[in-house]
Design a protein around this motif. Structure first.
Motif, short mmCIF file in Angstrom:
data_model
loop_
_atom_site.label_atom_id
_atom_site.label_comp_id
_atom_site.label_asym_id
_atom_site.label_seq_id
_atom_site.Cartn_x
_atom_site.Cartn_y
_atom_site.Cartn_z
N UNK A 183 -35.49 -39.21 23.82
CA UNK A 183 -34.30 -38.83 23.22
C UNK A 183 -34.90 -38.09 21.83
N UNK A 184 -34.37 -36.90 21.81
CA UNK A 184 -34.81 -36.16 20.37
C UNK A 184 -33.19 -36.09 19.66
N UNK A 231 -25.14 -30.86 7.87
CA UNK A 231 -24.73 -32.24 7.40
C UNK A 231 -24.75 -33.14 8.63
N UNK A 232 -24.83 -32.66 9.69
CA UNK A 232 -24.73 -33.45 11.14
C UNK A 232 -26.01 -33.73 11.96
N UNK A 233 -26.08 -34.50 12.85
CA UNK A 233 -27.16 -34.77 13.73
C UNK A 233 -26.82 -34.33 15.51
N UNK A 234 -27.55 -33.59 15.86
CA UNK A 234 -27.34 -33.03 17.32
C UNK A 234 -28.48 -34.05 18.12
N UNK A 235 -28.26 -34.01 19.57
CA UNK A 235 -29.13 -34.58 20.36
C UNK A 235 -29.47 -33.83 21.45
N UNK A 236 -30.68 -33.79 21.88
CA UNK A 236 -31.34 -32.96 23.07
C UNK A 236 -31.70 -34.17 23.93
#
Length: 236
Positions: A183-184, A231-236
């Motif tokens: 997970x990235x 200000x947020x986080x995303x997932x690849x």
């Protein structure tokens, strides 16, 4: 500040994106230093025939002077990775030891971490340790994962806790466990008050397809219009 690329791909890494990354390290029109010459590295997870393998490389040489054949030869059914080119903030924290991505073990996970920006050393319990602020950022993530074994929440807790101390927290964490696979996570935050001393564009992160990258890569690539959610986080 450094330059960063995180991605999820099939078959092989996009050659135009790699070329833009190398160009951004060689000459950065948004940077007051104009170059990112203080080492580079990558972590790549490749799935072939149903199994994952990892390729981890770090070098004290600039990416634009190094041999890229290992990176460009990678092929697989699925490919996830982080590539980082560094501009060191302190002369005594240079060399192979301090090239990103860093690696650590936490619970069931292998963690690989790359960071662009700086964090005040007052944010850390032991600020005099001879580590980069980026490595101490990773150690805080390790501590959180060791307590909860929840890699997503651990990154989010750490990311949010450092915002008041950071010029930038632009960062990518690749985690791998046998049970969950890879997970990235990519976090996007910079202190807009401090950005006035630079071109604010220097701090921005963009996404194109399944590639997330620093603004200079967008500058050379020319086809990324979607800025990440600040200000947020995303997932690849």
């Amino acid at each position: 500040m450094c330059r960063i690329l995180a991605f999820k791909e099939k078959e092989r890494i996009n050659g135009e994106v790699l070329k833009a990354f190398v160009n951004s390290a060689r000459y950065d029109p948004f940077s007051p230093y104009k170059s990112h010459p203080d080492g580079w590295g990558f972590i790549i997870l490749v799935k072939k025939n149903g199994s994952w393998r990892s390729i981890y490389y770090r070098s004290p040489e600039p990416i634009f002077q190094d041999d890229l054949s290992l990176l460009t030869s990678i092929k697989g059914d699925e490919i996830l990775g982080i590539i980082h080119a560094r501009k060191a903030g302190k002369k005594f924290l240079q060399g192979l030891t301090h090239a990103h991505p860093y690696h650590a073990r936490a619970g069931a996970y292998d963690l690989y971490f790359a960071h662009n920006g700086s964090i005040s050393r007052s944010a850390f319990q032991n600020p005099s340790l001879p580590y980069t602020d980026s490595y101490m950022f990773l150690l805080k993530i390790v501590d959180e994962v060791s307590k909860s074994n929840d890699v997503r929440n651990s990154f989010r807790i750490t990311f949010n806790s450092f915002k008041e101390y950071a010029a930038s927290l632009n960062s990518a964490l690749l985690s791998f466990s046998e049970g969950e696979g890879p997970l990235i996570q990519v976090g996007y935050y910079y202190n807009k008050r401090e950005a006035v001393d630079y071109s604010e564009e220097y701090f921005k992160l963009y996404i194109w397809r399944n590639y997330v990258f620093s603004s200079t890569i967008k500058y050379y690539l020319g086809n990324a219009d979607n800025e990440l959610v600040y200000g947020d986080i995303i997932y690849l």
